[in-house]
Scaffold this motif. Structure first.
Motif, PDB file in Angstrom:
ATOM      1  N   LEU A 120       0.820  -1.205   0.000  1.00 16.23           N
ATOM      2  CA  LEU A 120       0.000   0.000   0.000  1.00 16.23           C
ATOM      3  C   LEU A 120       0.857   1.260   0.000  1.00 16.23           C
ATOM      4  N   ASP A 121       2.042   1.192   0.629  1.00 20.80           N
ATOM      5  CA  ASP A 121       2.907   2.375   0.666  1.00 20.80           C
ATOM      6  C   ASP A 121       3.678   2.592  -0.628  1.00 20.80           C
ATOM      7  N   GLY A 122       3.476   1.727  -1.620  1.00 23.94           N
ATOM      8  CA  GLY A 122       4.083   1.914  -2.932  1.00 23.94           C
ATOM      9  C   GLY A 122       5.344   1.124  -3.189  1.00 23.94           C
ATOM     10  N   THR A 123       5.921   0.511  -2.171  1.00 26.26           N
ATOM     11  CA  THR A 123       7.140  -0.260  -2.365  1.00 26.26           C
ATOM     12  C   THR A 123       6.800  -1.638  -2.925  1.00 26.26           C
ATOM     13  N   PRO A 124       7.680  -2.215  -3.751  1.00 22.61           N
ATOM     14  CA  PRO A 124       7.400  -3.531  -4.322  1.00 22.61           C
ATOM     15  C   PRO A 124       7.341  -4.613  -3.251  1.00 22.61           C
ATOM     16  N   VAL A 125       6.453  -5.566  -3.448  1.00 18.11           N
ATOM     17  CA  VAL A 125       6.374  -6.718  -2.566  1.00 18.11           C
ATOM     18  C   VAL A 125       7.569  -7.624  -2.840  1.00 18.11           C
ATOM     19  N   GLU A 126       8.236  -8.053  -1.784  1.00 20.45           N
ATOM     20  CA  GLU A 126       9.411  -8.911  -1.931  1.00 20.45           C
ATOM     21  C   GLU A 126       9.168 -10.250  -1.260  1.00 20.45           C
ATOM     22  N   THR A 127       9.820 -11.286  -1.777  1.00 17.42           N
ATOM     23  CA  THR A 127       9.729 -12.593  -1.128  1.00 17.42           C
ATOM     24  C   THR A 127      10.285 -12.497   0.291  1.00 17.42           C
ATOM     25  N   GLY A 128       9.671 -13.233   1.185  1.00 17.63           N
ATOM     26  CA  GLY A 128      10.062 -13.198   2.587  1.00 17.63           C
ATOM     27  C   GLY A 128       9.300 -12.197   3.413  1.00 17.63           C
ATOM     28  N   ALA A 129       8.554 -11.303   2.770  1.00 22.92           N
ATOM     29  CA  ALA A 129       7.795 -10.301   3.523  1.00 22.92           C
ATOM     30  C   ALA A 129       6.640 -10.961   4.268  1.00 22.92           C
ATOM     31  N   ARG A 130       6.414 -10.519   5.473  1.00 20.33           N
ATOM     32  CA  ARG A 130       5.272 -10.992   6.285  1.00 20.33           C
ATOM     33  C   ARG A 130       4.144  -9.995   6.076  1.00 20.33           C
ATOM     34  N   VAL A 131       3.000 -10.478   5.598  1.00 24.19           N
ATOM     35  CA  VAL A 131       1.961  -9.562   5.139  1.00 24.19           C
ATOM     36  C   VAL A 131       0.566 -10.020   5.562  1.00 24.19           C
ATOM     37  N   VAL A 132      -0.340  -9.049   5.568  1.00 19.69           N
ATOM     38  CA  VAL A 132      -1.773  -9.309   5.539  1.00 19.69           C
ATOM     39  C   VAL A 132      -2.310  -8.656   4.274  1.00 19.69           C
ATOM     40  N   TRP A 133      -3.492  -9.099   3.857  1.00 22.59           N
ATOM     41  CA  TRP A 133      -4.061  -8.549   2.622  1.00 22.59           C
ATOM     42  C   TRP A 133      -5.561  -8.355   2.783  1.00 22.59           C
ATOM     43  N   SER A 134      -6.094  -7.504   1.922  1.00 21.21           N
ATOM     44  CA  SER A 134      -7.490  -7.099   2.022  1.00 21.21           C
ATOM     45  C   SER A 134      -8.443  -8.232   1.681  1.00 21.21           C
ATOM     46  N   VAL A 135      -9.647  -8.146   2.213  1.00 20.98           N
ATOM     47  CA  VAL A 135     -10.691  -9.104   1.867  1.00 20.98           C
ATOM     48  C   VAL A 135     -11.024  -9.017   0.380  1.00 20.98           C
ATOM     49  N   THR A 136     -10.910  -7.820  -0.187  1.00 16.02           N
ATOM     50  CA  THR A 136     -11.330  -7.599  -1.563  1.00 16.02           C
ATOM     51  C   THR A 136     -10.164  -7.175  -2.452  1.00 16.02           C
ATOM     52  N   ALA A 137     -10.319  -7.441  -3.743  1.00 18.36           N
ATOM     53  CA  ALA A 137      -9.430  -6.912  -4.776  1.00 18.36           C
ATOM     54  C   ALA A 137     -10.305  -6.198  -5.796  1.00 18.36           C
ATOM     55  N   SER A 138      -9.916  -4.994  -6.158  1.00 21.52           N
ATOM     56  CA  SER A 138     -10.750  -4.131  -6.998  1.00 21.52           C
ATOM     57  C   SER A 138     -10.078  -3.847  -8.338  1.00 21.52           C
ATOM     58  N   CYS A 139     -10.905  -3.551  -9.340  1.00 21.48           N
ATOM     59  CA  CYS A 139     -10.369  -3.351 -10.692  1.00 21.48           C
ATOM     60  C   CYS A 139      -9.696  -2.003 -10.863  1.00 21.48           C
ATOM     61  N   GLY A 140     -10.150  -0.983 -10.132  1.00 21.17           N
ATOM     62  CA  GLY A 140      -9.584   0.353 -10.244  1.00 21.17           C
ATOM     63  C   GLY A 140     -10.110   1.168 -11.407  1.00 21.17           C
ATOM     64  N   ASP A 141     -10.989   0.581 -12.234  1.00 17.86           N
ATOM     65  CA  ASP A 141     -11.429   1.261 -13.452  1.00 17.86           C
ATOM     66  C   ASP A 141     -12.924   1.521 -13.525  1.00 17.86           C
TER      67      ASP A 141
END
Length: 348
Positions: free
Chosen positions: A82-103
């Motif tokens: 969300l902060d704009g940095t690329p996701v890297e392998t090894g990162a510990r993450v949570v993610w949103s319930v939804t994914a949106s098209c943006g369009d």
């Protein structure tokens, strides 16, 4: 093609047992995707409603939408946090319930959580060629349009996992309530969402009154920062936040609003009886009634930030019990229905 061996729990319909399926998926995700190993998931109340048949969901499916995990592979280009940095392998993450098209028009109106082409983790019909769409699996494939937030190591898995639904939903509800400093706030329901709301509202400077019919839950609300915990509230409230889903609680929220008060309804996520509203009281009281469903990307960041700062201030870790494997998911749901804890943990 190199594949990764994965397992997922296939939901077969209301009151039917889960089946654990083993299969392989491509080791390299597609553009903008990330493959995440699920370290721990929790059984949300909406999962329980789905399995019991109270909440409609596609069959078969892979349920689960509260989880924390570790990134094991990313596509090219890589998705971004969300902060704009690329996701890297090894990162510990949570993610949103939804994914949106943006369009679509809803995304353009800043309503990505209600996107016309919404993907919703734990609520999709199972496609055998792309089965990793829920948290009750060894891995989850994050698709473009998913909000991904890195989780500080000091937050335990049992505290981090609910951020993806419960904590972020509460963040959305409190955002809808606006400024809580000095406000008298009513919160109906002292389950996972309710006590999280108590803690977050109290830390924003509100005088919080929690309402729940169960004494043990009222006692728990006090440990999370409620100034009062009762079966029946008295007086008026600047903000009333409904998180139980009980229709009588909705009525309580509307009937106790002070002039200029805001009622935020977030608990009613499956059909129930209609609630009468007196228009004159609404007009003369300058009341606002708003609904919250899913949440916006920033709400997930707010949730993680709050847990990072305050998870030691309250017994968040005590809200989650159990350590069920995928092959024990039926037992996890039995415990969840029994109300043995606010959440049951699944370790795929």
């Amino acid at each position: 093609m190199i594949t990764t061996s994965v397992r997922y729990a296939r939901w077969n319909g209301a009151d039917r047992p889960f089946d654990v399926v083993e299969t392989g998926v491509p080791r390299t995700p597609g553009p903008g995707e990330a493959l995440v190993r699920v370290d721990l998931a929790t059984v949300c109340g909406s999962d329980v409603h789905t399995v019991s048949g109270a909440r409609p969901s596609p069959v078969p499916g892979v349920l689960g939408h509260e989880q924390v995990g570790t990134v094991v592979a990313v596509g090219e280009p890589a998705p971004r946090l969300l902060d704009g940095t690329p996701v890297e392998t090894g990162a510990r993450v949570v993610w949103s319930v939804t994914a949106s098209c943006g369009d679509c028009d809803r995304c353009a109106r800043d309503l990505p959580q209600k996107c016309r082409r919404l993907t919703k983790y734990g609520h999709q019909e199972l496609r055998p060629e792309r089965p990793l769409t829920g948290g009750f699996a060894s891995h989850c494939l994050l698709v473009p349009g998913t909000t991904i937030v890195e989780v500080p190591e000091e937050i335990p898995d049992v505290v981090a996992a609910p951020a993806s639904c419960a904590t972020a939903t509460v963040a959305a509800a409190l955002r809808a309530a606006r400024d809580l400093r000095g406000a008298r706030v009513l919160i109906t329901g002292a389950g996972m969402l309710g006590v999280t709301a108590v803690a977050m509202a109290a830390h924003q400077g509100a005088h919080v009154v929690a309402v729940d019919p169960h004494q043990d839950r009222r006692d728990r609300a006090l440990r999370f920062g409620a100034a009062e915990a009762t079966e029946k509230p008295t007086g008026e409230f600047d903000v009333a936040i409904e998180l139980s889903g009980a229709h009588q609680a909705v009525t309580t929220c509307l009937d106790t609003l002070a002039v200029g008060g805001i009622a935020v309804l977030a608990g009613s996520v499956f059909p129930g009886p209609a609630i009468p509203v007196e228009p004159e009281l609404l007009v003369r009281g300058l009341h606002t009634i708003t609904g919250v469903h899913n949440y916006r990307p920033d709400d997930l960041q707010t949730a993680v930030d709050f847990l990072a700062a305050h998870h030691r201030d309250h017994p968040f870790a005590e809200l989650v019990h159990g350590r069920y494997g995928l092959d024990q998911l039926d037992a996890a749901f039995t415990a969840a229905r029994a109300g043995e804890a606010a959440r049951q943990a699944v370790t795929p």
